[in-house]
Write an enzyme that holds these catalytic residues in place. Structure first.
Site, mmCIF file in Angstrom:
data_model
loop_
_atom_site.group_PDB
_atom_site.id
_atom_site.type_symbol
_atom_site.label_atom_id
_atom_site.label_comp_id
_atom_site.label_asym_id
_atom_site.label_seq_id
_atom_site.Cartn_x
_atom_site.Cartn_y
_atom_site.Cartn_z
ATOM 1 C CG ASP A 110 -1.973 1.089 1.153
ATOM 2 O OD1 ASP A 110 -2.643 1.204 0.106
ATOM 3 O OD2 ASP A 110 -2.114 1.845 2.136
ATOM 4 C CG MET B 252 -9.866 8.118 3.448
ATOM 5 S SD MET B 252 -11.244 8.099 2.263
ATOM 6 C CE MET B 252 -11.015 9.666 1.438
ATOM 7 N NE ARG B 253 -0.706 5.595 2.265
ATOM 8 C CZ ARG B 253 -0.784 4.876 3.376
ATOM 9 N NH1 ARG B 253 -1.256 3.645 3.315
ATOM 10 N NH2 ARG B 253 -0.415 5.364 4.530
ATOM 11 C CB ALA B 254 -6.852 4.312 -3.101
#
Length: 673
Positions: free
Chosen positions: A193, A274-276
């Site tokens: 990730d 929420m990183r995407a």
């Protein structure tokens, strides 16, 4: 220093080049993970990227590459005054898979610390990579303790070293680029990730492209400097375009419509966290800047999704990364009318669907593939047994492959005793990391100081050594290496009965579900796995020992059943696999998992032969578990007898579950020879 292969001379590999260039434009995108088979220009393209990055301004003499305009106030070489500084080329620092922790984060000069009372710190690779590129080839093979350090540095933008009462902190912000061959195993989800983008690369199947790959590679090998000179103009053009895109980036507008498309896409593909969303937003703005625009268009959002989401949508380790492009287009279309400027006008956007052409084309032919050090070799899908034929599909009684039942969390199976194999999470072992259990004299370079033992060894000699100052007079003979205990990864070799006695559909589905569960456990514990199957009249190595648990799961899914039960042949084949593997990796201990109901048929004296084969394992002290697949009201107990011959333990399918109330299988008991 060797001349790198020019970035613009890499043939094809459009997605790979685009992802790297987007990170050059906006390092905040978060790096690139390059997945693909061997010989596909992964390393070549990454190593060539550093030549395209702008120079970096640094504080003169600072080992930690502080920015002279905003120096790090806690820099170990500081404090620094704000000033003009000097410039140097951007660095690409390579992290070897077998690097030590000290090499990564830095090392303290223990002798000076003890003798002079000073904090003498030697920076590591994380310091060298600050404001540059940190490249990890075969990143999926990186040891867990190094992965943990990378995760900490990537999350905090700094590296912390806390050892023997000495604390050092320095900035460490880098562009993380990793390459990997999925056949050798997958990455931990946490590290996966952390990569902003991912690309899949493969060798071209077009003859013209392959010809161009070989032609350019041979020309480069014959005269690297001359070959690079011929591409100097294209390299300069791309370098200037990167600089221009960086300058334009702050002016790029990410409208509400594009933001809604990004949010809707991430929600539609059910990515975690929420990183995407953030990575997609940064990637879309970088795409617009790379194309020379100040507005983010729908095609930027689409391309950003294809680069940022595939590795984030995996729901379990056996799901292949990828994205349903039809679903992506439907989502973007549904949320397209949200007032994002420029969405319906395509003027000035002549090559936007393919904005990655370095320098507006970079001299690439219309159809080519990227060269690599090993000559652009074609894809060679992993064979199950190096060319050994699959069991005949025409055998009497053969049934089609049954689907595996849902996997479950298994109980811990481990090898007894104390090993010293590769770091992992299964069995007890002497490792470089873990809890300290004692001290010894160092053999070779000192890597982990046992402070108390060192002081205890040096203390009796202080008067004889004429100690007069504050520091302790320490000599090399006084130094003591800490011995530590942690966990190792093992070779888990599955020996699976695929005979007719296992062929009942519901039964084989449960068996495959159990093996799949054990494979998932092996993935999480960083084991190597192998798969031997037996049925009909012989046994075969369906998968040689590998770190790719995904490959083992794929072989299991297509495993047919039928025929007699050559148990002895399966055990002998497994014994041979272990013999060869011990020669390759003598430190890695093995755990043999035999999945069978214990029956043996076919040939003369099949039961006696199976017993003799099993006793080979017991004689060599090999750890083993028999997963008893026998079902029904009447049980013969043959699997338990087999476990006794192996010197191991038998466990039923129900007992294999971690939540069962039956006895927990903590360690595999060895029977005395």
């Amino acid at each position: 220093m060797s001349t790198p292969f020019p970035f613009t001379a890499v043939v094809g590999q459009d997605d790979l080049r685009l992802a790297l260039l987007l990170n050059a434009v906006s390092p905040a995108v978060g790096g690139v993970l390059v997945r693909g088979e061997k010989g596909t220009a992964k390393s070549t393209a990454v190593r060539a990227l550093s030549a395209l990055l702008p120079e970096v301004a640094v504080v003169p003499g600072c080992r930690f590459s502080c920015d002279p305009a905003a120096p790090d106030p806690s820099c170990p070489d500081g404090p620094h005054e704000v000033g003009p500084g000097t410039t140097r080329p951007s660095r690409m620092v390579e992290l070897p898979v077998g690097a030590s922790e000290d090499r990564l984060v830095g090392a303290l000069d223990i002798e000076r610390a003890l003798a002079e009372g000073v904090k003498a710190f030697e920076p590591g690779l994380l310091a060298d990579a600050h404001r540059g590129i940190l490249y990890v080839d075969e990143v999926n093979l990186l040891h867990d303790h190094l992965v943990d350090l990378l995760l900490d540095a990537a999350a905090m933008g700094a590296s912390y070293v806390e050892r023997e009462g000495v604390s050092v902190r320095h900035a460490s912000k880098f562009l993380l680029v990793g390459t990997m061959n999925p056949e050798e195993g997958e990455l931990r989800p946490q590290l996966l990730d952390r990569f902003g983008l991912t690309v899949e690369v493969a060798a071209s199947r077009e003859p013209d492209q392959r010809v161009e790959v070989v032609r350019r590679r041979l020309a480069y090998d014959d005269d690297p400097a001359g070959f690079s000179a011929r591409w100097a103009d294209e390299e300069s053009a791309v370098r200037q375009r990167v600089v221009a895109a960086r300058e334009l980036l702050p002016s790029v507008r990410l409208g509400d419509g594009a933001l809604r498309q990004i949010a809707a896409t991430c929600a539609a593909f059910e990515v975690d966290g929420m990183r995407a969303d953030i990575v997609m937003a940064r990637t879309a703005t970088a795409l617009a800047a790379w194309a020379g625009r100040t507005d983010v268009l729908a095609e930027d959002v689409r391309q950003a999704a294809l680069l940022a989401l595939p590795h984030r949508r995996r729901r379990n380790p056996f799901d292949a990364p990828g994205l349903d492009e039809d679903k992506l287009d439907e989502t973007l279309e549904e949320f397209s009318g949200s007032g994002d400027s420029g969405g319906s006008e395509d003027s000035g956007n002549d090559d936007e669907p393919d904005p990655d052409g370095p320098g507006g084309g970079g001299g690439q032919p219309p159809s080519s593939d990227g060269p690599q050090a090993d000559g652009g070799s074609g894809a060679q899908p992993e064979a199950g047994d190096g060319g050994e034929p699959q069991p005949s599909g025409a055998g009497a009684g053969e049934q089609a492959a049954a689907r595996a039942s849902e996997p479950f969390r298994t109980k811990v199976l481990s090898v007894p005793g104390l090993g010293q194999g590769a770091a992992g999470r299964r069995s007890r072992a002497r490792t470089e990391h873990g809890r300290t259990t004692g001290a010894r004299r160092p053999q070779g370079a000192l890597t982990k100081l046992h402070l108390a033992a060192t002081v205890q060894a040096a203390a009796p000699h202080q008067r004889a050594r004429g100690r007069s100052g504050r520091g302790l007079v320490v000599r090399r003979d006084d130094l003591r290496q800490a011995t530590r205990e942690g966990r190792e990864g093992n070779l888990v070799l599955f020996v699976v009965d695929a005979s007719g006695s296992m062929a009942a559909r519901q039964r084989m589905s449960a068996v495959k579900g159990a093996v799949l569960s054990l494979l998932l456990d092996a993935y999480q514990r960083r084991d190597k796995v192998g798969l031997v199957t037996f049925r009909g009249s012989a046994a075969e190595v369906a998968l040689p020992p590998t770190s790719s648990v995904d490959a083992a799961a794929a072989r299991l899914e297509t495993l047919p059943t039928g025929g007699r039960t050559p148990l002895a042949a399966g055990l002998l084949r497994a014994h041979e696999v272990l013999r060869v593997e011990r020669l390759r990796d003598p430190a890695r201990r093995a755990l043999v998992v035999v999945v069978t109901d214990g029956r043996a048929t076919g040939g003369p004296e099949p039961v006696s032969l199976a017993g003799r084969a099993a006793r080979l394992f017991a004689a060599e002290g090999l750890a083993s578990v028999v997963v008893d697949c026998e079902s029904g009201p009447v049980r013969l107990g043959l699997a338990g007898q087999l476990a006794g011959e192996l010197g191991g333990t038998a466990v039923t399918l129900d007992e294999l579950r971690a939540d069962s109330i039956a006895g927990l299988v903590k360690d595999v008991q060895r029977r005395a020879a």
